[in-house]
Every structure is written in structure tokens, then in C-alpha cells.
Design a protein around this motif. Structure first.
Motif, PDB file in Angstrom:
ATOM      1  N   GLU A  41      48.091   4.002   1.012  1.00 41.56           N
ATOM      2  CA  GLU A  41      46.962   3.489   0.245  1.00 41.56           C
ATOM      3  C   GLU A  41      47.460   2.667  -0.950  1.00 41.56           C
ATOM      4  O   GLU A  41      47.253   3.013  -2.106  1.00 41.56           O
ATOM      5  CB  GLU A  41      46.048   4.637  -0.216  1.00 41.56           C
ATOM      6  N   ASP A  42      48.123   1.583  -0.647  1.00 44.49           N
ATOM      7  CA  ASP A  42      48.752   0.732  -1.653  1.00 44.49           C
ATOM      8  C   ASP A  42      47.693   0.106  -2.564  1.00 44.49           C
ATOM      9  O   ASP A  42      47.081  -0.906  -2.239  1.00 44.49           O
ATOM     10  CB  ASP A  42      49.565  -0.360  -0.944  1.00 44.49           C
ATOM     11  N   ASP A  43      47.465   0.713  -3.732  1.00 44.85           N
ATOM     12  CA  ASP A  43      46.448   0.223  -4.661  1.00 44.85           C
ATOM     13  C   ASP A  43      46.806  -1.141  -5.222  1.00 44.85           C
ATOM     14  O   ASP A  43      45.924  -1.926  -5.565  1.00 44.85           O
ATOM     15  CB  ASP A  43      46.259   1.224  -5.812  1.00 44.85           C
ATOM     16  N   ALA A 199      45.484   0.974 -19.207  1.00 42.13           N
ATOM     17  CA  ALA A 199      46.634   0.824 -20.106  1.00 42.13           C
ATOM     18  C   ALA A 199      46.736   2.000 -21.073  1.00 42.13           C
ATOM     19  O   ALA A 199      45.733   2.543 -21.548  1.00 42.13           O
ATOM     20  CB  ALA A 199      46.514  -0.479 -20.888  1.00 42.13           C
ATOM     21  N   ARG A 200      47.983   2.381 -21.357  1.00 40.89           N
ATOM     22  CA  ARG A 200      48.273   3.436 -22.324  1.00 40.89           C
ATOM     23  C   ARG A 200      49.477   2.988 -23.154  1.00 40.89           C
ATOM     24  O   ARG A 200      50.395   2.353 -22.624  1.00 40.89           O
ATOM     25  CB  ARG A 200      48.619   4.765 -21.628  1.00 40.89           C
ATOM     26  N   ARG A 217      51.693   9.008 -19.361  1.00 40.54           N
ATOM     27  CA  ARG A 217      52.108   8.259 -18.174  1.00 40.54           C
ATOM     28  C   ARG A 217      51.431   8.824 -16.930  1.00 40.54           C
ATOM     29  O   ARG A 217      50.961   8.079 -16.065  1.00 40.54           O
ATOM     30  CB  ARG A 217      53.634   8.322 -18.024  1.00 40.54           C
ATOM     31  N   ALA A 218      51.382  10.154 -16.834  1.00 40.43           N
ATOM     32  CA  ALA A 218      50.712  10.801 -15.698  1.00 40.43           C
ATOM     33  C   ALA A 218      49.216  10.481 -15.693  1.00 40.43           C
ATOM     34  O   ALA A 218      48.616  10.303 -14.626  1.00 40.43           O
ATOM     35  CB  ALA A 218      50.937  12.307 -15.755  1.00 40.43           C
ATOM     36  N   ALA A 222      47.053   8.660 -12.720  1.00 37.90           N
ATOM     37  CA  ALA A 222      45.870   9.304 -12.142  1.00 37.90           C
ATOM     38  C   ALA A 222      44.667   8.363 -12.154  1.00 37.90           C
ATOM     39  O   ALA A 222      43.874   8.335 -11.207  1.00 37.90           O
ATOM     40  CB  ALA A 222      45.550  10.582 -12.912  1.00 37.90           C
ATOM     41  N   VAL A 223      44.542   7.563 -13.207  1.00 43.43           N
ATOM     42  CA  VAL A 223      43.402   6.656 -13.333  1.00 43.43           C
ATOM     43  C   VAL A 223      43.534   5.478 -12.374  1.00 43.43           C
ATOM     44  O   VAL A 223      42.584   5.110 -11.676  1.00 43.43           O
ATOM     45  CB  VAL A 223      43.276   6.141 -14.787  1.00 43.43           C
TER      46      VAL A 223
END
Length: 236
Positions: A41-43, A199-200, A217-218, A222-223
Motif C-alpha cells: 500500500e505505497d502511500d 509535518a512535525r 516521528r511515530a 501514523a498520520v
């Protein structure tokens, strides 16, 4: 390779919002775009699909050849590139015309698309995109180097070598997490999925913010379903 084939290597930053007018014009002039599907499932493939749909250009999807990660790194990459050359050549010889290859960020930094294309034809052009170091500097509202000083851009895999070699201002790309060793007193400016809705960013002394960065980062992964991060390390 047919002399009628032209390839355009087009940097697109981090998605549709960062496609420059120059890149958009180059894309609209393509007959089709070739993209590799990495499976699972290559986003990130969906981003390329959206960019092509917006430009009204057909997307031709190939199964990305698998890279052997069990042995020598350089040998594994060479074999992977050879397999990509063969896969792209098959499409180009069948279709001809003008083909586009969309590159995350900018094609000049830690991306092998140009090296692959050089094996296929001499008739290609490169359109720059917004690079990850640019995104990082903008997100933290900073300059990547101090006055008159250099900045070293390297990979996470080679970070220990850079530190041991005396580098004191280092942009780190191609990360697989956040685990710099022996630099707890250094300052870090970190960002993930910069330029996107997921973005974070974080900054501070490495020893104090490392756990926070790993957690955030996790969250970004997840988002978005994927994570691309980069950071600047500076010695005290």
C-alpha cells in the motif's frame, strides 16, 4: 534506446502544493510519467498519482525491483539500479515519446534517478524541486550554517564517520529512526514530512529531546502512512 525518446527528471518537493511553475510546465509536456510501486500500500505512489492527475498526464506504474539488503550495501544498490534500468527501458522502448520521472524533494540530493536515466539515454533534462534541507531550514526559521562556516550533508548511516572526522555542523538525511550516538550535548533541529499536513518539528539538546523526536516521528508515520525526516546537528 530510440532517438525519439526524451526523459524529464522532475523534482516536486513534498507534493502537489510544492510543484513549481517550471516543474508543472515540464510535467504537462510529458506524454506519460513512469513510477515505481514499492508495494505494501505505497502511500507515496498516491502523491505521484495526484500530481499526474492534476496535470492531466498518464501515470505508468511498474513494480519496483526488490533491493538485496543482506550483503554489501554498494553492490546491492548497483544491482537494484540495474534492475530499474531494465524495467524503465522496457516501457520506454514500447511507448517512446516524452517520459517523466517524478522525484521527491530535489533530484540532486540522495536520489538515484539521474544515475539510472544516464544509463538509458543522453537526451534528458532535470527540473529542480524544493529540497529537504531547504524545508528544514524554513520550518525552523534558520540558516543551516553559522557565519562563514560549512555545512556537511550526509546520511544517517555515515553520521558516526562524519562526527569522528571532525564535522560540527551536519545535515542528516536518509534516516531510519533517530539514534545519533555520542552527541548528547549537541543541538538538533529535526523535522518529518515537512511541507505536508502531517509535518512535525522539534529542537533542543539531543540528550533531552531524543525520546520526544522518536515519539513524534511515530505520530507522523501514523498520520501519513509513511515518514521522511531530516535533521541538523550542531556541536556545542
Amino acid at each position: 534506446m530510440s532517438e525519439l525518446v526524451e526523459i524529464r527528471v522532475i523534482g516536486f518537493g513534498m507534493g502537489p502544493d510544492q510543484v513549481t511553475p517550471e516543474a508543472a510546465a515540464a510535467l504537462r509536456g510529458c506524454d506519460y510519467v513512469i513510477a515505481a510501486d514499492k508495494g505494501h500500500e505505497d502511500d507515496k505512489l498516491a502523491v505521484r498519482r495526484a500530481i499526474c492527475a492534476g496535470a492531466g498526464v498518464e501515470l505508468v506504474v511498474l513494480v519496483d525491483p526488490e533491493r538485496d539488503r543482506s550483503g554489501d550495501y554498494a553492490a546491492g544498490v548497483r544491482a537494484w539500479h540495474e534492475a530499474r534500468v531494465a524495467a524503465y527501458r522496457a516501457v520506454l522502448e514500447e511507448r517512446g515519446g516524452t517520459a517523466g520521472l517524478l522525484v521527491w524533494g530535489d533530484p540532486s540530493l540522495y536520489d538515484s534517478t539521474i544515475r539510472v536515466v544516464e544509463r538509458l539515454t543522453d537526451d534528458f533534462t532535470v527540473v529542480p524541486g524544493i529540497s529537504a534541507p531547504q524545508q528544514l531550514a524554513a520550518a525552523h526559521r534558520m540558516v543551516l550554517h553559522e557565519v562563514g562556516q560549512p555545512v556537511l550533508v550526509t546520511t544517517e548511516r555515515r553520521l558516526p564517520e562524519a562526527v569522528a572526522g571532525g564535522a560540527t555542523n551536519i545535515v542528516v538525511m536518509l534516516t531510519s529512526g533517530f539514534s545519533p550516538v555520542g552527541v548528547d550535548d549537541w543541538q538538533v533541529w529535526w523535522g518529518a514530512n515537512l511541507g505536508t499536513s502531517s509535518a512535525r518539528i522539534a529542537s533542543g539538546r539531543v540528550g533531552e529531546v531524543a525520546d520526544t523526536i522518536r515519539r513524534v516521528r511515530a505520530e507522523a508515520r501514523a498520520v501519513a502512512g509513511w515518514v521522511m525526516d531530516i535533521y541538523l546537528l550542531r556541536a556545542p
